[in-house]
Scaffold this motif. Structure first.
Motif, PDB file in Angstrom:
ATOM      1  N   LEU B  65       1.010  -1.077   0.023  1.00 51.27           N
ATOM      2  CA  LEU B  65      -0.042   0.065  -0.026  1.00 51.27           C
ATOM      3  C   LEU B  65       0.993   1.117  -0.027  1.00 51.27           C
ATOM      4  O   LEU B  65       1.684   1.302   1.053  1.00 51.27           O
ATOM      5  CB  LEU B  65      -0.745  -0.038   1.241  1.00 51.27           C
ATOM      6  N   GLY B  69      -1.966   5.852  -0.256  1.00 47.41           N
ATOM      7  CA  GLY B  69      -3.122   5.011   0.001  1.00 47.41           C
ATOM      8  C   GLY B  69      -3.377   4.119  -1.127  1.00 47.41           C
ATOM      9  O   GLY B  69      -4.652   3.774  -0.977  1.00 47.41           O
ATOM     10  N   THR B  70      -2.928   4.282  -2.201  1.00 48.68           N
ATOM     11  CA  THR B  70      -3.371   3.459  -3.295  1.00 48.68           C
ATOM     12  C   THR B  70      -2.516   2.020  -3.227  1.00 48.68           C
ATOM     13  O   THR B  70      -1.380   1.804  -3.291  1.00 48.68           O
ATOM     14  CB  THR B  70      -3.003   4.089  -4.658  1.00 48.68           C
ATOM     15  N   LEU B  71      -3.217   0.825  -3.718  1.00 48.28           N
ATOM     16  CA  LEU B  71      -2.815  -0.368  -3.718  1.00 48.28           C
ATOM     17  C   LEU B  71      -1.679  -0.279  -4.787  1.00 48.28           C
ATOM     18  O   LEU B  71      -2.086  -0.042  -5.957  1.00 48.28           O
ATOM     19  CB  LEU B  71      -3.762  -1.265  -3.720  1.00 48.28           C
ATOM     20  N   LYS B  97       3.561  -0.345   4.182  1.00 44.01           N
ATOM     21  CA  LYS B  97       2.212  -0.954   4.492  1.00 44.01           C
ATOM     22  C   LYS B  97       1.964  -2.255   3.548  1.00 44.01           C
ATOM     23  O   LYS B  97       2.329  -1.932   2.305  1.00 44.01           O
ATOM     24  CB  LYS B  97       1.205   0.235   4.424  1.00 44.01           C
ATOM     25  N   VAL B  99      -1.068  -4.994   2.558  1.00 44.39           N
ATOM     26  CA  VAL B  99      -2.340  -5.465   2.843  1.00 44.39           C
ATOM     27  C   VAL B  99      -2.540  -6.702   2.600  1.00 44.39           C
ATOM     28  O   VAL B  99      -2.189  -7.289   1.432  1.00 44.39           O
ATOM     29  CB  VAL B  99      -3.464  -4.688   1.848  1.00 44.39           C
ATOM     30  N   THR B 108      -4.365  -4.878   7.358  1.00 46.77           N
ATOM     31  CA  THR B 108      -3.338  -3.817   6.918  1.00 46.77           C
ATOM     32  C   THR B 108      -2.386  -3.887   8.112  1.00 46.77           C
ATOM     33  O   THR B 108      -2.593  -3.491   9.115  1.00 46.77           O
ATOM     34  CB  THR B 108      -3.879  -2.527   6.459  1.00 46.77           C
TER      35      THR B 108
END
Lengths: 231, 165
Positions: B65, B69-71, B97, B99, B108
């Motif tokens: 991540l 905040g975008t995968l 990060k 997920v 997460t």
């Protein structure tokens, strides 16, 4: 008259005695075998390393190195030596990382001649040498264009140029021969097993090549082919 | 004459040995964080004693991540049965990060770490090694996380244990 005969007889006797003593002396003196005396100071040889010059000009486009030495011969057995040289390296790795160094290096040490006297007592002009050297350089090194890629997360970073000035000290075990070619001209080769005494901390920037030592590793091999003139 | 030829041959052989070619890098240059999945298994109901036990997850997929905040498109793991995974930490940020998508839930985890340059060689260049400071997690399926080894380098060691409910 009698007195004259008396003196003549005495003088003849003295002459005979003297000549017989001289003959005796000649018989006692056996023909001497002249063994050459081993000189404490047996000259000084100035020599250059042809191997490093040949390697620099013919084989390696990255490393340029020259070195010369002065060695004195004591009792044809102990040969203290001083070697001085200069090396310049401009190396680019397959990943385009650039390493540069240039600087002087020096070595001091001693060779021991292992050739024994001939049966007739004469000294061989050829030397079979084993010895030790202590080498040192405080050349400057730079490493640049080192890129770290952030494979998964994306992006990359080029690290700033690293300037290094570590003092490098090493010792060498030397084994070689030296042969008299003509008059005072000597040629020879030596194989050197080098061991670095000042190592780098793992993970820290370190030079790729150390002038006088070669590629940076805890131990290394070197070869020299010397041409020298004996004074 | 023969003797001299022999000496010359030895000399040239040794000279040849001293000349080396350029080498390519063969070392692993990515430091990955080893993550194992565990559970607290109750081994004595009367005394309420728990033991740590490694488990195989039925289904797991892992993606990074990014800081905004975008995968990240690329999937790090997608497996039906897995006990251990190795995750690359962000070399230029102090937080990474991930997920984790399980069969029934999604969690997460955030790893806070410091990054240090680690020089390998001229052939391989530099890599980043990490020191894990803290690991934060959501607790949908994940119960807790334990750091067992803070130093992340090129060796395949275990660094954190994720306990699953």
């Amino acid at each position: 008259m009698q007195t004259t005969y008396k003196y003549l007889l005495i003088s003849l006797l003295i002459c005979f005695a003297a000549s017989s003593i001289q003959a005796q002396d000649k018989q006692d003196k056996k023909p001497e075998v002249k063994t050459p005396k081993v000189k404490w100071w047996d000259g000084m040889t100035l020599q250059v390393d042809a191997a490093s010059i040949a390697s620099s000009t013919l084989l390696s486009k990255d490393v340029y190195s020259v070195e010369a030495g002065a060695q004195i011969n004591l009792k044809n057995k102990y040969l203290p030596i001083v070697e001085l040289g200069y090396a310049s390296v401009n190396k680019t790795s397959l990943e385009d990382i650039r390493f540069k160094t240039n600087g002087f290096f020096g070595r001091v040490g001693m060779d021991f001649n292992l050739v024994k006297k001939k049966k007739d007592g004469k000294l061989s002009p050829n030397l079979f040498l084993m010895g030790l050297r202590l080498g040192m350089t405080n050349a400057t090194y730079s490493i640049n264009n080192m890129v770290i890629t952030n494979d998964y997360w994306g992006g990359n970073q080029t690290l700033p140029e690293s300037k290094l000035t570590p003092t490098k000290i090493w010792f060498e075990l030397v084994f070689g021969i030296r042969v008299k070619v003509v008059d005072n001209i000597y040629m020879g080769w030596s194989l050197r097993n080098k061991h670095l005494l000042t190592t780098d901390k793992v993970g820290d920037m370190s030079p790729w090549y150390i002038p006088g030592y070669g590629k940076n590793a805890s131990s290394n091999w070197g070869f020299s082919y010397t041409v020298g003139y004996k004074f | 004459m023969k003797h001299n030829t022999c000496l010359l041959l030895i000399a040239f052989t040794l000279f040849g040995i001293s000349c080396t070619n350029d080498q390519s890098c063969t070392q692993d240059r990515i430091a990955k964080m080893g993550v194992g999945f565990y559970t607290h298994a109750l081994i004595d109901t009367t005394k309420q004693i728990y033991a740590t036990r490694a488990i195989n997850l039925d289904t797991l997929s892992v993606r990074g991540l990014s800081a905004n905040g975008t995968l990240i498109d690329s999937i790090l793991y997608k497996s039906k049965s897995i006990q251990k995974i190795y995750l690359p930490l962000n070399k230029f940020e102090s937080s990474s990060k991930f997920v984790l998508t399980f069969k029934t839930a999604k969690d997460t985890i955030e790893v806070l770490h410091t990054n240090t340059d680690y020089y390998l060689s001229l052939e391989c260049g530099c890599m980043k090694v990490h020191s894990i400071d803290t690991v934060l997690t959501t607790t949908h399926l994940v119960d807790s996380i334990k750091i067992i080894n803070h130093k992340v380098n090129a060796t395949n060691a275990d660094h954190i244990q994720i306990f699953i409910n």
